[in-house]
Motif scaffolding. Structure first.
Motif, short mmCIF file in Angstrom:
data_model
loop_
_atom_site.label_atom_id
_atom_site.label_comp_id
_atom_site.label_asym_id
_atom_site.label_seq_id
_atom_site.Cartn_x
_atom_site.Cartn_y
_atom_site.Cartn_z
N GLU A 130 0.83 -1.20 0.00
CA GLU A 130 0.00 0.00 0.00
C GLU A 130 0.87 1.25 0.00
N GLY A 131 0.42 2.21 -0.83
CA GLY A 131 1.14 3.47 -0.97
C GLY A 131 2.25 3.45 -1.99
N ARG A 132 2.48 2.32 -2.66
CA ARG A 132 3.56 2.22 -3.63
C ARG A 132 3.00 2.05 -5.04
N SER A 133 3.81 2.41 -6.03
CA SER A 133 3.40 2.29 -7.44
C SER A 133 3.47 0.82 -7.85
N LEU A 134 2.36 0.31 -8.35
CA LEU A 134 2.33 -1.09 -8.79
C LEU A 134 3.26 -1.30 -9.99
N ALA A 135 3.26 -0.36 -10.92
CA ALA A 135 4.13 -0.49 -12.09
C ALA A 135 5.59 -0.51 -11.69
N ARG A 136 6.00 0.33 -10.74
CA ARG A 136 7.39 0.37 -10.30
C ARG A 136 7.78 -0.92 -9.61
N MET A 137 6.90 -1.46 -8.77
CA MET A 137 7.19 -2.71 -8.06
C MET A 137 7.43 -3.85 -9.05
N VAL A 138 6.56 -3.97 -10.03
CA VAL A 138 6.69 -5.07 -10.98
C VAL A 138 7.94 -4.89 -11.84
N THR A 139 8.22 -3.66 -12.24
CA THR A 139 9.42 -3.40 -13.05
C THR A 139 10.68 -3.80 -12.30
N ASP A 140 10.74 -3.50 -11.01
CA ASP A 140 11.92 -3.87 -10.21
C ASP A 140 12.05 -5.38 -10.05
N LEU A 141 10.92 -6.09 -10.06
CA LEU A 141 10.97 -7.53 -9.87
C LEU A 141 11.30 -8.29 -11.15
N GLN A 142 10.98 -7.70 -12.29
CA GLN A 142 11.10 -8.42 -13.55
C GLN A 142 12.54 -8.57 -14.01
N ASP A 143 12.77 -9.66 -14.72
CA ASP A 143 14.05 -9.90 -15.38
C ASP A 143 13.99 -9.22 -16.75
N GLU A 144 14.92 -8.30 -17.01
CA GLU A 144 14.89 -7.54 -18.26
C GLU A 144 15.07 -8.42 -19.49
N ARG A 145 15.62 -9.61 -19.30
CA ARG A 145 15.85 -10.47 -20.46
C ARG A 145 14.61 -11.24 -20.88
N ARG A 146 13.61 -11.29 -20.05
CA ARG A 146 12.41 -12.05 -20.37
C ARG A 146 11.42 -11.18 -21.14
N SER A 177 0.23 -6.13 -22.89
CA SER A 177 -0.88 -5.51 -22.15
C SER A 177 -0.50 -5.16 -20.72
N LEU A 178 0.69 -5.57 -20.27
CA LEU A 178 1.06 -5.40 -18.87
C LEU A 178 1.09 -3.94 -18.42
N PRO A 179 1.66 -3.00 -19.20
CA PRO A 179 1.66 -1.59 -18.75
C PRO A 179 0.27 -1.04 -18.49
N LEU A 180 -0.72 -1.40 -19.34
CA LEU A 180 -2.09 -0.93 -19.14
C LEU A 180 -2.67 -1.49 -17.86
N VAL A 181 -2.33 -2.76 -17.56
CA VAL A 181 -2.84 -3.38 -16.36
C VAL A 181 -2.24 -2.75 -15.11
N LEU A 182 -0.93 -2.53 -15.12
CA LEU A 182 -0.24 -2.05 -13.93
C LEU A 182 -0.60 -0.61 -13.59
N THR A 183 -0.98 0.18 -14.57
CA THR A 183 -1.36 1.57 -14.32
C THR A 183 -2.86 1.74 -14.12
N GLY A 184 -3.65 0.73 -14.53
CA GLY A 184 -5.10 0.81 -14.37
C GLY A 184 -5.77 1.77 -15.32
N LYS A 185 -5.10 2.11 -16.43
CA LYS A 185 -5.66 3.12 -17.34
C LYS A 185 -6.71 2.56 -18.28
N ALA A 186 -6.73 1.25 -18.46
CA ALA A 186 -7.71 0.66 -19.38
C ALA A 186 -8.04 -0.75 -18.92
N ALA A 187 -9.20 -1.22 -19.36
CA ALA A 187 -9.58 -2.61 -19.06
C ALA A 187 -8.70 -3.53 -19.90
N ALA A 188 -7.95 -4.37 -19.24
CA ALA A 188 -7.02 -5.25 -19.96
C ALA A 188 -6.71 -6.46 -19.10
N ARG A 189 -6.15 -7.48 -19.73
CA ARG A 189 -5.71 -8.69 -19.06
C ARG A 189 -4.29 -8.99 -19.49
#
Length: 545
Positions: free
Chosen positions: A214-230, A235-247
């Motif tokens: 709580e209180g943290r950016s969801l997009a930033r958290m996921v970006t820090d956890l992800q492996d850049e090589r994968r 659709s992930l950016p739309l999901v993490l920011t909540g800007k559009a209905a997406a899966r």
């Protein structure tokens, strides 16, 4: 979830797209039922009498997975109760939600009902009633308050024509689609986590995130956890920011999460979003195992096909060394049978569906069998109807039966002048289940045309197939030259056509009889045609899927 559409048929008040919108509502409204711990019913107006006025019928019903149901009886297709009718009619007429009615079923009722219109293009096209059971109600927790507040936001959007989102993918098309009980995050307009359920927190713990969400950016958290090589789901950016209905799907440290975003809007615009998430690691692992097994089975079919083709080549080489015409013909027939089975395995190696498209397989096999058996004669083919999709276990026996009958028709039913061999298939419904009817016929020879005994029913005399001509079956010398009675030998000699070797012909019909009775669990008959040819009729049950 199915929608009862009978009242919608030929309704002149419905505009284009209204029925699809109702289907979308029913496809997505389980989210509201789970968030509001309530049962939902979708109502649509129907004509009533002059006394009772307009009535409403239930098109669909949803029960929550997060609490006990309030409506134990299925009411789809039923008329609205008289004590609810005025509230439903008011919401339909005004396009505005009515106030909750705790005592709608009586002063001591434990049921509270809220009524919300379903609006599209500024007009009502349905009404949703929300039924909450107040039995045992206690001071709600923060989770329950957030859930019910979110449900109210979605119902408000529904009444304003802002939900469901038209660009939201259909739930059923995304395996492992999350539900409320799997985990929920509520985001602010800036994409910050405002609330996280315990299951959502646990899912992020498995990803490796140990800090509070709580209180943290969801997009930033996921970006820090992800492996850049994968690779990343587009659709992930739309999901993490909540800007559009997406899966989207997220994979971190061999943990797979599916995410579904539902934006929350008011008159001023988007003010937040709900993110539903589900840990599907085990589901994806099993899918990978199935993919590996499927690939292995396809490879086995491919190798069996190659081995069978090798056997066919060896039989072909051996037949060339034979001096006896009878032995050479026997090897050639065995080679064609092996090639037929190889063709089935080639088809199965391309996919492992439980149902096989038999039209493409058997149409190709039928034409090939006629061409090979024709041995240079001008023999045309005709294919009518269709086999459709049949279980894969029927592919080999049915292909062998068609192959044997087609070759037999050409060899014994077509003279040197050529002719035609036809195949038809159709499926019919009977009281005992679906049945497949296959007919294969030849045009006969010019010498034998019109030489049958006529029968009163239009020139057809059914005969149940048995052993081949050299296996002791009594024939009729006036029957058509087709597959297989003693008469064909007499007519063949009269026409100057050398009859086929007895043992090989008898073996082919023995194979057909065994496969039809055993593998197909059907029956086979033949009929003499006025044209001088013979028609074979196979009837077999179609196994249920």
């Amino acid at each position: 979830m199915a929608l009862f559409t009978d009242p919608l048929h030929d309704d002149p008040t419905l505009a284009e797209g209204d029925v699809d919108w109702l289907h979308m509502v029913v496809g997505e409204w389980q989210l509201i039922a789970d968030l509001d711990f309530a049962d939902l019913v979708l109502w649509y107006p129907v004509a009533g009498s002059e006394v009772t006025g307009r009535g409403f019928v239930a098109l669909a019903q949803a029960r929550p997975f997060t609490s006990q149901t309030s409506l134990h009886r299925d009411i789809v297709g039923s008329r609205v109760r008289s004590d609810l009718k005025s509230l439903v009619d008011q919401a339909w007429t005004t396009g505005e939600p009515t106030a909750t009615a705790p005592s709608v079923h009586g002063p001591d009722s434990s049921m509270r009902v809220a009524v919300w219109p379903v609006v599209r293009l500024h007009r009502s096209i349905g009404v949703v009633t929300v039924h909450q059971n107040l039995t045992g109600q206690r001071t709600p927790s923060r989770l329950e308050l957030v859930y019910r507040e979110s449900a109210t936001h979605l119902l408000t959007m529904l009444s304003r024509g802002q939900w469901p989102e038209t660009d939201d993918p259909v739930s059923g098309s995304h395996r492992g689609s999350p539900r409320v009980g799997d985990g929920v995050l509520r985001l602010t307009a800036e994409g910050l986590v405002d609330f996280a359920t315990p299951n959502a927190v646990s899912a992020f713990r498995r990803l490796g995130e140990t800090e509070p969400l709580e209180g943290r950016s969801l997009a930033r958290m996921v970006t820090d956890l992800q492996d850049e090589r994968r690779p990343v789901d587009e659709s992930l950016p739309l999901v993490l920011t909540g800007k559009a209905a997406a899966r989207a799907e997220l994979e971190v440290r061999s943990v797979n999460l599916t995410l579904h975003t539902v934006p929350l809007r008011d008159d001023a615009g988007r003010f937040g979003a709900l993110v539903l998430l589900r840990d599907v690691t085990e589901l994806r692992r099993r899918e990978q195992q199935l993919i590996g097994k499927d690939a292995t089975i396809r490879e086995i079919h491919h190798r069996v096909k190659n081995n069978l083709q090798t056997v066919g080549s060896l039989l072909r080489m051996q037949s060339r060394r034979m001096h006896s015409e009878e032995a050479k013909k026997g090897l050639e027939q065995a080679m064609r049978r092996v090639d037929t089975i190889a063709l089935v395995h080639e088809t199965l190696s391309r996919g492992l569906e439980q149902q096989v498209d038999m039209d493409s397989l058997l149409g190709r096999q039928f034409r090939l069998a006629v061409e090979v058996a024709g041995d240079g004669r001008e023999v045309s083919t005709e294919f009518r109807g269709g086999f459709g999709q049949l279980p894969s276990e029927l592919a080999t026996p049915l292909a062998l039966v068609i192959n044997e009958l087609a070759m037999n028709a050409v060899e014994h039913g077509i003279g040197p002048e050529g002719g035609q061999v036809g195949l038809s298939a159709r499926r019919t419904q009977t009281p005992s289940g679906e049945r497949l009817e296959v007919r294969l016929w030849d045009s006969g020879t010019e010498a034998g045309a019109g030489d049958h005994g006529r029968v009163p029913d239009g020139g057809r005399e059914p005969r149940r197939i048995a052993d081949g001509p050299e296996m002791g079956v009594e024939g009729d010398s006036r029957q058509g030259r087709g597959m297989k009675n003693e008469g064909e030998k007499v007519q063949g000699e009269a026409a100057g056509v050398a009859p086929a070797p007895g043992p090989s012909s008898g073996l082919g019909l023995h194979i057909v009889r065994t496969l039809v009775a055993g593998d197909l669990r059907g029956t086979i008959d033949w009929m003499a045609l006025d044209s001088g040819g013979t028609e074979v009729v196979i009837q077999a049950p179609v196994p249920e899927r």
